[in-house]
Design an enzyme around this catalytic site. Structure first.
Site, short mmCIF file in Angstrom:
data_model
loop_
_atom_site.label_atom_id
_atom_site.label_comp_id
_atom_site.label_asym_id
_atom_site.label_seq_id
_atom_site.Cartn_x
_atom_site.Cartn_y
_atom_site.Cartn_z
N ASP B 15 -5.68 -4.75 -53.07
CA ASP B 15 -6.67 -4.36 -52.08
C ASP B 15 -5.96 -4.02 -50.78
O ASP B 15 -5.29 -4.86 -50.19
CB ASP B 15 -7.67 -5.50 -51.86
CG ASP B 15 -8.92 -5.01 -51.15
OD1 ASP B 15 -8.80 -4.07 -50.34
OD2 ASP B 15 -10.00 -5.54 -51.42
N CYS B 55 -13.28 -0.16 -49.43
CA CYS B 55 -13.30 -0.90 -50.70
C CYS B 55 -14.43 -0.48 -51.63
O CYS B 55 -14.21 -0.05 -52.76
CB CYS B 55 -13.45 -2.40 -50.45
SG CYS B 55 -12.08 -3.15 -49.58
N ASP B 325 -7.02 0.10 -53.90
CA ASP B 325 -8.29 0.79 -53.59
C ASP B 325 -8.21 1.67 -52.35
O ASP B 325 -9.06 2.54 -52.14
CB ASP B 325 -9.46 -0.20 -53.51
CG ASP B 325 -9.28 -1.23 -52.41
OD1 ASP B 325 -8.17 -1.34 -51.85
OD2 ASP B 325 -10.25 -1.96 -52.12
N HIS B 326 -7.19 1.47 -51.52
CA HIS B 326 -6.94 2.28 -50.31
C HIS B 326 -5.82 1.62 -49.54
O HIS B 326 -5.38 0.52 -49.91
CB HIS B 326 -8.19 2.41 -49.43
CG HIS B 326 -8.79 1.09 -49.09
ND1 HIS B 326 -8.23 0.24 -48.17
CD2 HIS B 326 -9.86 0.44 -49.58
CE1 HIS B 326 -8.95 -0.87 -48.11
NE2 HIS B 326 -9.94 -0.79 -48.96
#
Lengths: 523, 523
Positions: B15, B55, B325-326
């Site tokens: 994450d 997210c 996710d980023h």
């Protein structure tokens, strides 16, 4: 603003009725005195456009208040996704119901119902299976009425002795040899249908509505009265089959240039049987008088409904909408049927009768501002004082236009869509199932059609009101096309994709991370 | 092509892990030897981009294979609509299951579940409530783990005596006076968390995965191992809190011109607390070493998982995906956190280990072609030989890239989206709940961001790799912007909106009206 005067909603839809086939909209011969009377009591919206020129997606836009690429039922027989909500369900949520008499073209999302273990015969399953409508009597008019309609039994009770009286009588005629011939074949529709006009589908559906109104008495109600005419099969009962001569019909509107400079997708469509046939003068001469007669029949039947409204005192407390899901080429533009982005198909009648005294000043007026089919849901919700459901609904209420308190900045363009995946044209063009899409943006001056992977179309509506000359590839209009293409892009961008939280929830969750115990970037 | 060799799927997600915080992606100090080892056995996709820099929407794109404006969960806490299908449900439909250890940020569409009378504690309700995952152990890492995680009990069993050991130990430290201070406050994160590294959330989640693999033995499985780190709270257990010095961290990447010429929405964001703080050198100096340490911790834990894979012989039959996710600004571009369209946030690590011998030739290679998060679902479906679900899935399988049989024409652009409705920036700008949207199209050369109702952004990636100079309003780039704007419009147009019929049904219904008894335009 909800109205203390307004308790009922009568939402009348015709199928495939063109804008120009009403007396109040300028037809020189059609005597639609009842519809015209409604126009004289309400507002006649002269620039009302549908969200798709096909029954299914257009109706789903009427019923959801959302554009076709928002609701996802992009063509006939494509189920509306189970997550989409309809006007009937909105009313149901408020303890009301939306009754149905006639056609919806609704297809339930049965795959999702199976996935979510929803039994079709549960109360929920029936609601979802009927698109939120309470079906008094439903039939879609393509094939024989099913169990959801009493029409077949009604016909048998009235002496039309057959296992399938729809097929054998309503959509059939007798030829000169006394042989039964099908009204689905255009060659036969100069003959009258084998049905008395009192027993036609248009009369039956009107009876159903009248019975419903009488039964409700002074209890509030909402009814979708949805005629299957003047949609094909174009066969009409006497005297309507012969009421209008060809020279009393609107002349065909087409130009040789349209065939000389064909858009590739239109060229493929013109290889489909219905368009091959509607290019023939013989077919036009056969169909137009019958189509005109079928409109007359609807108007005559509406006269009976108006009498019931009058008798029950319903004009004082009933919002009445009269419209159509799209038009019909009838040979215009060298095309039959519908789908494409000409005004012939995209522009529909839209009459709105608002019983509120605030609407008195505008009775009998014509309104030129743009209306879209998606305005129907928010108009009804506002009329009944219900939640606006802004997280989903993409249209806007028309009541400010009937009551004269509309904002100065009204929409200056309308939008429509086509998914031609299911048509032979796709196979002719060799395209895949997600590649057959087009979108229209129409302003007062221009119509621009964006075809995925094909050149655009452009029509100059001020100088070419008949839309004969496609400027989609003419270099000097490149900047006009670019501006309209950007409008379309902005329209895509504004579509409502976040539907699972309502605006109250959105407001309550904006900038509230810390309150929810979520700390970040705090020193 | 499905593989006889491939029986299991290990889908690892971090994450907020930036692309550049891995040894194999060029970090000069980070010793991510286990992740690097995976890169040496698989393909390292160097241009992998997420579908949103937040997210929730990013994960829903990873889990559905669809763009954010297709799946509709446009920001954190926005439920995925009930009609959307996830990878877990696809596997479930095939008699398999997708286990979850860690974070999903999933929010069930509880309004739709109520509407459709789906009980939360039924088997169906549990499946929908968990987004199709079978939750071995789930926690999202924002607030204390709930009942769906055993972590709190685990902590108490290991001597962390508290009603809320997550808060009191995992995300807390002791200051110089022996007082407990919160790791949610950046001022405290130079201190070690009050937890042994063997008991940290990263270790615990790895334990969960290891236990799962051991328990499955030779039974096929699919596991989403989803770490909550290096996402905030940035507090790390010893020794990771002090493993890296500031000069071993990547330098901050920002330019005065970015503040001198601010986009209006970015200017509003920079009034939010997290961005005000991340503009300060003190904050950057505090956070970067901890963030780097947290990545190291994940890598160390993955070493244990790799040992289990080795011991069980799972490298021969398991597809392994490692991604994020980023990213995280960490002060780059005068911003903290994420959301915006800089590569810092949008570009993520993406390693794909394919056990099939057909992938041997490309092991250890770097791949520059574009990958999107939405490729994950179709990659897994193809790997397991399952239906492609083309009516919904908008990504494409990456197996042709691991096996060297990719088509010559691969995608040449990637797309991302932002819905900033829920952010204080919306209130600062005075915008409504459907007006806060932006979209990015990024090619190898250009990045273009379309902001609804605001000027666009444009970056020349060849000449300004750091994305410091916004050319969004520079006249000489008007034609570049127009071309990219058109790309975006085409991307809107290609999104899959018709999801209720699969492609087999579509094919079966194309041009078949007559077969279904529907006759029109027939002479």
């Amino acid at each position: 603003m909800p109205s203390a005067h307004l308790r009922n909603v009568l939402f009348i839809m015709c199928d495939q009725l063109r804008f120009d086939h009403l007396g109040c909209n300028g037809h020189p011969y059609l005597r639609t005195r009842n519809i015209d009377w409604l126009a004289s009591r309400g507002v006649n919206f002269r620039n009302a456009f549908v969200q798709s020129g096909v029954c299914g997606p257009s109706r789903m836009s009427f019923y959801t208040g959302r554009y076709a690429s928002s609701h996802g039922a992009t063509w006939n027989s494509v189920p509306l996704p189970i997550g989409e909500l309809t006007l009937g369900e909105y009313l149901h949520d408020s303890g009301r119901m939306l009754a149905l008499a006639g056609k919806t073209h609704w297809r339930a999302d049965t795959a999702a119902m199976r996935r979510l273990s929803i039994e079709g015969d549960s109360a929920l399953g029936r609601m979802l299976g009927a698109g939120g409508f309470v079906e008094i009597d439903r039939y879609d008019g393509h094939v024989e009425p099913g169990k959801e309609s009493g029409y077949a039994d009604y016909l048998r009770a009235h002496g039309y002795d057959s296992a399938n009286p729809w097929n054998d009588f309503v959509t059939s005629a007798l030829d000169e040899h006394g042989e039964r011939v099908s009204g689905h074949r255009l060659r036969n529709i100069h003959l009258p249908a084998r049905i008395a006009k009192e027993h036609s589908e248009t009369a039956y559906i009107t009876d159903t509505a009248i019975d419903f109104l009488n039964a409700r008495g002074d209890e509030p109600w909402a009814l979708h009265l949805s005629y299957i005419k003047p949609h094909w099969p174009y066969i009409a009962p006497a005297p309507y089959h012969a009421m209008y001569t060809l020279d009393q019909c609107l002349p065909v509107s087409r130009h040789p240039d349209e065939l000389a400079h064909q858009h590739p997708v239109l060229a493929a469509y013109r290889q489909q049987e219905e368009n091959i046939n509607f290019m023939r003068d013989e077919v036009i001469a056969q169909v137009r008088p019958r189509y005109t007669g079928l409109v007359q029949e609807i108007d005559d039947q509406l006269g009976r409904l108006w009498e019931t409204m009058e008798k029950l005192g319903r004009w004082k407390d009933t919002l009445v909408i009269f419209t159509s899901d799209h038009g019909d080429f009838l040979g215009d533009h060298w095309l039959g049927e519908k789908e494409h982005f000409y005004d012939t198909v995209q522009r529909v009648p839209y009459l709105l009768y608002d019983p509120d005294p605030a609407a008195d000043a505008r009775r009998g007026t014509r309104e030129e501002r743009f209306v879209e089919a998606i305005d129907t849901v928010p108009t009804v919700l506002e009329a009944l004082g219900l939640l606006r459901r802004e997280e989903r609904v993409e249209g806007c209420s028309l009541l400010p236009l009937t009551r004269g308190d509309a904002p100065e900045a009204w929409r200056d363009a309308v939008f429509s869509e086509l998914d031609y995946t299911f048509r032979p044209a796709r196979l002719i063009l060799g395209r895949g199932p997600n590649e057959c899409k087009a979108w229209m943006v129409r302003t007062a001056e221009w119509k621009y059609v964006y075809w995925l992977d094909y050149p655009p179309q452009l029509f100059d509506l001020r100088n070419d009101a008949h839309e004969f000359f496609d400027l989609g590839s003419v270099p000097q209009f490149a900047s006009t096309r670019a501006v309209l293409h950007d409008r379309l892009c902005e329209w895509f961008a504004r579509q409502k994709r976040r539907t699972t939280l309502d605006y109250q929830q959105v407001q309550a969750r904006t900038g509230t991370d810390k309150k929810e115990g979520i700390f970040y970037g705090v020193w």
